[in-house]
Structure formats: C-alpha cells, structure tokens
Design an enzyme around this catalytic site. Structure first.
Site, short mmCIF file in Angstrom:
data_model
loop_
_atom_site.label_atom_id
_atom_site.label_comp_id
_atom_site.label_asym_id
_atom_site.label_seq_id
_atom_site.Cartn_x
_atom_site.Cartn_y
_atom_site.Cartn_z
N GLN A 18 49.02 64.89 -115.08
CA GLN A 18 48.62 65.90 -115.63
C GLN A 18 49.46 67.32 -114.62
OE1 GLN A 18 44.06 64.89 -116.13
NE2 GLN A 18 44.69 66.95 -117.06
N HIS A 115 43.86 57.62 -113.27
CA HIS A 115 43.45 58.00 -113.79
C HIS A 115 44.34 58.81 -115.19
CE1 HIS A 115 41.14 62.73 -113.51
NE2 HIS A 115 41.88 62.54 -114.91
N GLU A 160 36.29 58.71 -115.27
CA GLU A 160 36.33 58.09 -116.36
C GLU A 160 36.36 56.87 -117.49
OE1 GLU A 160 36.76 62.68 -117.95
OE2 GLU A 160 35.52 62.89 -116.59
N GLU A 375 34.52 66.56 -110.08
CA GLU A 375 34.93 67.26 -111.54
C GLU A 375 34.02 68.21 -111.89
OE1 GLU A 375 37.62 66.06 -115.11
OE2 GLU A 375 38.25 64.58 -112.94
N SER A 428 46.64 69.71 -119.74
CA SER A 428 45.22 68.68 -120.54
C SER A 428 46.07 67.75 -121.62
CB SER A 428 44.66 70.15 -121.05
OG SER A 428 43.41 69.33 -122.08
N LYS A 435 44.62 75.28 -122.67
CA LYS A 435 43.46 75.22 -121.96
C LYS A 435 43.94 74.92 -120.75
CE LYS A 435 39.55 72.55 -122.26
NZ LYS A 435 39.21 71.21 -123.40
N TYR A 437 42.41 75.78 -116.31
CA TYR A 437 41.20 75.36 -115.70
C TYR A 437 41.38 76.38 -114.59
CZ TYR A 437 39.00 72.08 -118.62
OH TYR A 437 38.27 71.39 -119.86
C1 BGP Z 1 37.75 64.99 -117.57
C2 BGP Z 1 39.71 64.57 -116.91
C3 BGP Z 1 40.35 65.71 -116.43
C4 BGP Z 1 40.64 66.54 -117.06
C5 BGP Z 1 39.14 67.25 -117.45
C6 BGP Z 1 39.47 68.71 -118.59
O1 BGP Z 1 38.01 64.38 -118.21
O2 BGP Z 1 39.17 63.75 -116.15
O3 BGP Z 1 41.53 64.66 -116.63
O4 BGP Z 1 41.40 66.65 -117.88
O5 BGP Z 1 38.27 66.55 -118.36
O6 BGP Z 1 39.00 67.99 -119.44
P1 BGP Z 1 40.70 68.45 -120.68
O7 BGP Z 1 41.95 68.98 -120.37
O8 BGP Z 1 40.22 67.65 -122.04
O9 BGP Z 1 39.80 70.20 -120.91
#
Ligand code: BGP
Length: 467
Positions: A18, A115, A160, A375, A428, A435, A437
């Site tokens: 990512q 990951h 995850e 996270e 993402s 999106k 973060y």
């Molecule tokens: C978790 C993952 C990350 C990250 C995050 C946000 O599930 O470990 O890799 O992506 O979620 O999710 P998203 O990018 O789908 O909003």
C-alpha cells in the site's frame, strides 16, 4: 483524568503493497494484485506513497511528531520472488536499510510478514488452500527471523486472516474474486492459522530475543434486536465465522464444540465440509501457548439481523454513502442502526465496540497476555487547503476510540500500544486513493508529505499520554 502509562506505545501503521510502490522493480516478484489491478483499470499501486524511496522522509516525520513506532510489512515477493527458492538480495538489503533508518530515528519497527500479498506463484496455485503455501510461508518467516534478528524485536505473522478469507472467497473484492464460498473462506483461514503456528514455533525454537504474535481484524457483532433469538443467533454465527474461529485457533490451538457446530452449519450452506489434519491441532496448541501478544485491528462494529434470502453483497468502494449491502444467506444481514453514524464508505462509527471486544477477549481467553491495537483510524476525503488539512472528524474518531481504550485498561485489560492506520496516506486495496487515512497527507503528484491537523493532535497525545 486517567492517562496512558509512560511506556504505552503510540505508533503509525503501513503495509508494503500500500505504500512502497516499485511493485515490479528491484527484483520483486509478482503478486496477484499486480495483474488484477491492471485488468480492473481503476487504480495502480505504483508508485502509491513511494515509501521505497521516501522512507527516510517518513521516518524523520515520525521522529519530529513523537511517533515512537511504525508498523511495516515485508513484501514476501521482494525476498522470495517466487514465494520460495531463489532469494532476491536487493529486497533483503532494502529492509535492512529501512530498519536501520528506523533505529536512527528512534522509531521501533513492528514488522508483519504477510499483509495481503502472497507471491503470485503461490497464490495462483491456491494460496492458503494449498499446503505448499503454508510450508513456504514458514520457511520465509524463518528466513526473516534470522536475517533481521538484530534489527527487529516485534513480529507479527499475518495481518487480518478473516478479511483475506472473506474478501477472496465471500465478498470477491480481492483476487481470485470468488463469491459466497464460505467453505473456501474457512479452509483458507485454517491454512493461515497453521502457517502462523509453524512460524511462531520456529521463532521460539531459536530463542530469539524478540516477541511474536498475529493480527486479527476484530469487528464486534451485535444482534439488531437483542430480544429476538433469531437476531441473536445471526450475530453469533457472524461472530463465530469472523472472530471466534480465529480467536480459538490463536489462544486455544483448537476449535471449541460451539465454534465447530456453527462452522459446520455454515460450510454446509455451500454443501461443503470443514476438514483438517489432526496434526495441525498439535502445532496450533503448541503455538497457542507461545504467542506474546495479539494485534487487534478495529474500525467498526456490525448490527446483525437474521437473513435467509439470497446472497447479496455490494462493496462501497467509492465513498458514495449508503451504497453498501451485506446479506449472507443463512448467516445474517448487516444493517444500519439509528443514531449510529457512518463514514462515507458506510463503516459504522461505534467506539464502544473496541472496548467490548477487548473485554470479551480478556474474559474468554484469559491467556491472551497482551494486546496492541495495530490499526484504527478513519477513511476520509481530506481537503487540501493550501497545505492546511483540517481533518477534525478523524481526530474525533481517534479520540473516542482512545477514550474507550483507556477505559478497557482501567477495567484490567493489558493493552500496550495503539497504531493509527495509517501513518501517511496510502493506497487502499479496493477503494484506491480518495479514501485517505494518514496523519500525513501525500500529494500523489509530487510525493510531498504535509502534516494534517490530526498529526499535530496525535503528537500531543503521544507526548502527554492524555486524550
Ligand atoms: C485493514 C487493512 C489495511 C487497510 C485498512 C483500511 O483491513 O489491514 O491494509 O487498508 O483496513 O481499509 P480500507 O483501505 O479498505 O479502507
């Protein structure tokens, strides 16, 4: 006001695919995402946040903003381009440079081995449905433990397990994009848990000086109507499938009768059966005693209603609020609940869910030792206003979660750290780049970083330990 303890870790999280970019450079082997994203044509993971070249900048930002730890993942296919066999020295050296830069900046690396990025050579032959991948993962893990033993103290095997399984085999949003196959999802989760167990046992057999655990995404499942036994059972089924199956595997090393009964009911929906080698349980039981901690990713909770209609899942990957649907035949339907706010991607904002999940683990699996929130964060369409990024809703989101986290510590849970997803803006998986973060805004045209309002706020929290 109660504070976090002095040694509580405040960090930022990333993942190789990512943020690194350079997905097909420096000897890196292919992953399934490369072709999948190209074919889909929506967005590319190249150059993402160009961490491959920008890591000194990002680690300096950590130092300047009192971010004491970073979650990094190693891209398996940078080390073993084909998943096993030939080693790519350029990849091995890259992570040495990254870890050394971490220590130079007093930033502790917390390193994940997997990951979402199994090398394509193994992924295309069945990923964790194939025992070959389990054994290759264990070898890759052992290689990393030895190679980086002087630089890495904190390891995680997988990031995850449930999202990998559901996105690959139920929701179909991750390659190989299979839908509604609960049996494959369960079987692959079991495969990953065996791989995890093998890696943990190998790590402990060498007596390395560090620590090891696994990261689960744990979303709390509540019945929509707690007085309706059908809703209660639907929530239970979702919980067993997404949470309890993995928590049993992690902390007990076997599946309880309650878990197995529900899992068998669910795999039966696909006319499937859940089968495993009894030898798997031996190694899982051994590893269950050796885990040093659990990494818990937590973003949202779900309210579940009983559902027997046809399968219908729609992933909101655009940020168009109100478009998400999740109805899994024979399991349940995730519904919105009045009064509970959602993000633009329809993720429920319910910070108490984090507290409830931690307290449940403490009660149900008293041998859990320690928890890191690996996270938590909020996907948001940040406004770039001449370099000023006011992300107050994100601050509010993180603040509420930290307050509930403090309460769990106050109530006796052993929580040792909190990592914001994400350190800087990153790619993402199924939503691309709108999106965001990050604590740091990434201008994807110039690769410049800009601290958001949340970065200044988080700095103060990390320094004062107060929220
Ligand atoms: C978790 C993952 C990350 C990250 C995050 C946000 O599930 O470990 O890799 O992506 O979620 O999710 P998203 O990018 O789908 O909003």
């Amino acid at each position: 006001m109660m504070k976090f303890s002095e040694d509580f870790v405040f960090g930022g999280a990333t993942a190789a695919y990512q943020c690194e970019g350079s997905t097909r450079a420096y000897g890196k082997g292919k992953v399934a995402w490369d072709d999948y994203l190209e074919k889909q044509g929506r967005f590319s993971a190249d150059p993402a946040s160009d961490f491959y070249h920008k890591y000194p900048v990002d680690l300096k930002l950590c130092k300047d903003f009192s971010i004491k730890a970073i979650r990094i993942s190693i891209a398996w296919s940078r080390i073993f381009p084909e998943g096993k066999g030939k080693i790519n020295q350029e990849g091995v050296d890259f992570y040495h440079r990254v870890f050394q830069e971490c220590h130079k900046n007093d930033v502790e690396p917390y390193v994940t081995l997997h990951h979402f990025d199994t090398p394509d050579a193994l992924h295309s032959r069945g990923d964790f449905l194939n025992r070959e991948t389990i054994d290759a993962f264990a070898k890759y893990a052992e290689f990393c433990f030895e190679e980086y033993k002087d630089e890495v103290t904190y390891w995680f095997t997988f990031n995850e397990v449930w999202p990998i399984a559901t996105n690959q085999y139920i929701e179909g949003t991750f390659p190989p994009c299979i839908t509604y196959d609960i049996t494959k999802a369960v079987q692959s989760m079991h495969g990953m848990m065996v791989a995890h167990a093998k890696a943990v046992c190998a790590y402990k057999a060498h007596n390395y000086k560090g620590y090891i655990g696994i990261i689960h995404s744990l979303e709390t499942k509540y019945p929509l109507n707690e007085n309706d036994p059908k809703d209660v059972y639907a929530a239970k089924k979702e919980d067993v499938l997404a949470n309890q199956f993995l928590l049993d595997a992690t902390f007990l090393g076997y599946y309880t009768d309650e878990t197995l009964n529900i899992i068998n009911e669910l795999v039966h929906l696909n006319n499937g059966t859940f089968e495993y080698d009894p030898a798997d349980i031996e190694i899982m039981k051994k590893a269950a005693k050796e885990n040093d901690y659990l990494g818990m990713n937590h973003y949202q909770s779900h309210f579940i209603k009983a559902y027997d209609g046809e399968n219908e899942i729609h992933h909101n990957g655009t940020g168009e609020k109100g478009t998400k649907k999740f109805k899994l035949k024979g399991v349940g339907e995730r519904v919105f609940k009045e009064g509970i706010p959602t993000t633009d991607w329809d993720w429920l904002i319910y910070p108490q869910g984090m507290y409830d999940m931690i307290m449940r683990i403490k009660k149900q699996y008293p041998n859990y030792k320690a928890i890191y929130i690996t996270e938590n964060g909020m996907g948001y369409k940040d406004d770039f206003n001449n370099g000023n990024i006011d992300d107050s809703p994100r601050i509010d989101y993180i603040k509420q979660h930290l307050q509930w986290l403090l309460k769990s510590i106050e109530d006796g849970a052993n929580v040792k750290g909190y990592f914001v997803w994400s350190l800087m803006d990153v790619f993402s998986w199924s939503n691309g780049y709108n999106k965001r973060y990050g604590l740091f805004y990434v201008d994807y045209n110039t690769q410049e970083r800009y601290p958001k309002k949340s970065a200044y706020w988080f700095k103060r929290v990390s320094e004062t330990k107060e929220v």
